[in-house]
Design a protein around this motif. Structure first.
Motif, PDB file in Angstrom:
ATOM      1  N   UNK C  32       0.825  -1.223   0.000  1.00  0.00           N
ATOM      2  CA  UNK C  32       0.000   0.000   0.000  1.00  0.00           C
ATOM      3  C   UNK C  32       0.854   1.266   0.000  1.00  0.00           C
ATOM      4  N   UNK C  33       2.090   1.148   0.501  1.00  0.00           N
ATOM      5  CA  UNK C  33       2.985   2.303   0.513  1.00  0.00           C
ATOM      6  C   UNK C  33       3.817   2.417  -0.765  1.00  0.00           C
ATOM      7  N   UNK C  34       3.604   1.491  -1.695  1.00  0.00           N
ATOM      8  CA  UNK C  34       4.368   1.543  -2.949  1.00  0.00           C
ATOM      9  C   UNK C  34       5.753   0.937  -2.841  1.00  0.00           C
ATOM     10  N   UNK C  35       5.953   0.114  -1.821  1.00  0.00           N
ATOM     11  CA  UNK C  35       7.269  -0.506  -1.624  1.00  0.00           C
ATOM     12  C   UNK C  35       7.252  -1.957  -2.071  1.00  0.00           C
ATOM     13  N   UNK C  36       8.260  -2.352  -2.836  1.00  0.00           N
ATOM     14  CA  UNK C  36       8.432  -3.752  -3.192  1.00  0.00           C
ATOM     15  C   UNK C  36       8.988  -4.509  -2.007  1.00  0.00           C
ATOM     16  N   UNK C  37       8.552  -5.766  -1.852  1.00  0.00           N
ATOM     17  CA  UNK C  37       9.102  -6.652  -0.825  1.00  0.00           C
ATOM     18  C   UNK C  37      10.285  -7.408  -1.413  1.00  0.00           C
ATOM     19  N   UNK C  57      -1.702  -6.188  -4.138  1.00  0.00           N
ATOM     20  CA  UNK C  57      -1.299  -5.638  -5.439  1.00  0.00           C
ATOM     21  C   UNK C  57       0.144  -5.175  -5.503  1.00  0.00           C
ATOM     22  N   UNK C  58       0.969  -5.625  -4.566  1.00  0.00           N
ATOM     23  CA  UNK C  58       2.360  -5.174  -4.522  1.00  0.00           C
ATOM     24  C   UNK C  58       3.307  -6.056  -5.321  1.00  0.00           C
TER      25      UNK C  58
END
Lengths: 162, 162, 162, 162
Positions: C32-37, C57-58
């Motif tokens: 949700x913060x736009x960060x890839x795991x 959706x990440x």
């Protein structure tokens, strides 16, 4: 205790009788010249080179792919445990001051490439042939016997040191 | 030529005078016990341990982070050129049969972790303290002098071999 | 397609139900913060974090220890095949701009160490406690929930960028 | 988000105008086929392939040799920070399901070798020529244009999946 030179011997873990005989001779010549054998630590050409060196009182270093020192061939005196799989090939190549390639398959090809990335001389005995698109010259110094391989490896190391 | 044991000595490249004195003593004790010193090959604790070992006639192996054998401290007899940067720390840890940690910073912490991943005993002299959430027990075998560190390292290796 | 941030999530392949729940929440918050795991690509905390991210959706990246992409957990979208075994932990740590540690064992400890070697912030949820001899201060930023972990990781990345 | 295929594009950081043009076309073809570009993340052929892919809406992954994500070329969307130097070449090769080689020097040669160690198909456009002593057959699938390279790479991946 410090070896005079460190020279990598590369080649297949499966090898022909002729390759094994040459590898053992290379190991012996290296030992007599005061050069430590650096290799991948397993069987085939690696084991033959270590046997030749150990029998002649030389020093043998095995850069192992796996997680266990017990996987080294019985002639390895200094086992290095990398756990890197075949990625350890780059360390085998660059831990020598020169590389002697005997026969070999894709692993040997990767080590030849890494030796050249590091600017090390590669001496070849009946090994891969290759050429870059734009170059006709063969960058491998080809010889056909153990004595000449070791002589040439040491000559190139000495030239660079000057 | 084969060392009886291979024991890694880890600690900072920047170290206190007390750490350096202990590291040199550890190197000497290892040499007298027939154990080769495995280390990261650079300065500080690594160099002191190699000096102690070399002065006592022992064998020293330096697993170097960089691309050049010349970066080894002057007491390294067997330089291994990895080109892996600090990622070579896992090889430093797992190329020993036991690890002796002296002081140290984050690099030492990574080596302690890798020793445990490989199930190797870690002997600590005034080094990191740590505990997992669920465990109170300290997994580092803590001692306060070089002789005890080496004695304990070898005892653990011998126990495992039985 | 470019993620706004890359943040590593580390923790055990065997993990408690509480760890797994938190890891999944962390994955969702990251997405949700736009960060890839970024993670080690296997099961346990790694899989839970990837699931949480993918469900929201990440983007999920798994740096695998083995030789086969099939070993990735089903929520890894970008498998990186290293063949390096646990030595790949250094890549897991340094491919993030910050690291979030959840529980974990020795592998997690090695990743915390590598994060610090690279100067990356480490946010911890009920994970290793450790202190260097000479330092009392805890270098891990400790939080107790997923939202706070992600908020803090991003705040630190943004501070550094300024 | 999951790419349909992962295909490595390898070649020199210094490359001819013709190589760069082809690499950009290969990137574009890969993107249109649903394949992510895996590469070494730097300039030359790597950058051209990433540019071609990114311009066509594709996914680009850069396996970087250094310690900093900022070293990636501007078209890399997923930077993997290895810190392994050229030893990262093995990861570049094996993170693809097939490898497309365009020109290239010793680094490319090492990647070709690693692709074959992992049993991956290698498609070559005007790249290294090589042969093992005992084999006359060329193991590189040679083509002369981008479209054919991508078509062949995917065909081989699909064959293996069957």
């Amino acid at each position: 205790m410090k070896a005079k030179y460190f020279i990598s011997v590369i080649g297949g873990s499966k090898a022909s009788a002729a390759d094994l005989r040459i590898a053992e001779e290379v190991g012996g010549e290296l030992a007599r010249a005061g050069a430590a054998v650096v290799c991948g630590g397993l069987g085939g050409v690696m084991e033959a080179a270590c046997k030749g060196a150990a029998d002649a009182g030389g020093l043998t270093i095995g850069i192992l792919p796996g997680e266990h020192r017990e996987s080294a061939n019985p002639y390895v005196q200094i086992p290095i445990v990398t756990g890197l799989g075949f990625t350890r090939n780059s360390i085998v190549a660059k831990s020598g001051q020169a590389v002697i390639a005997i026969g070999g398959s894709y692993g040997t090809l990767s080590e030849i490439a890494y030796a050249r990335i590091s600017g090390l001389p590669v001496i070849g005995i009946d090994t891969w042939k290759m050429s870059r698109r734009s170059e006709e010259a063969d960058f491998i110094l080809r010889v056909d016997n153990a004595r000449e391989a070791v002589r040439l490896a040491i000559a190139r190391i000495e030239e660079k040191a000057e």
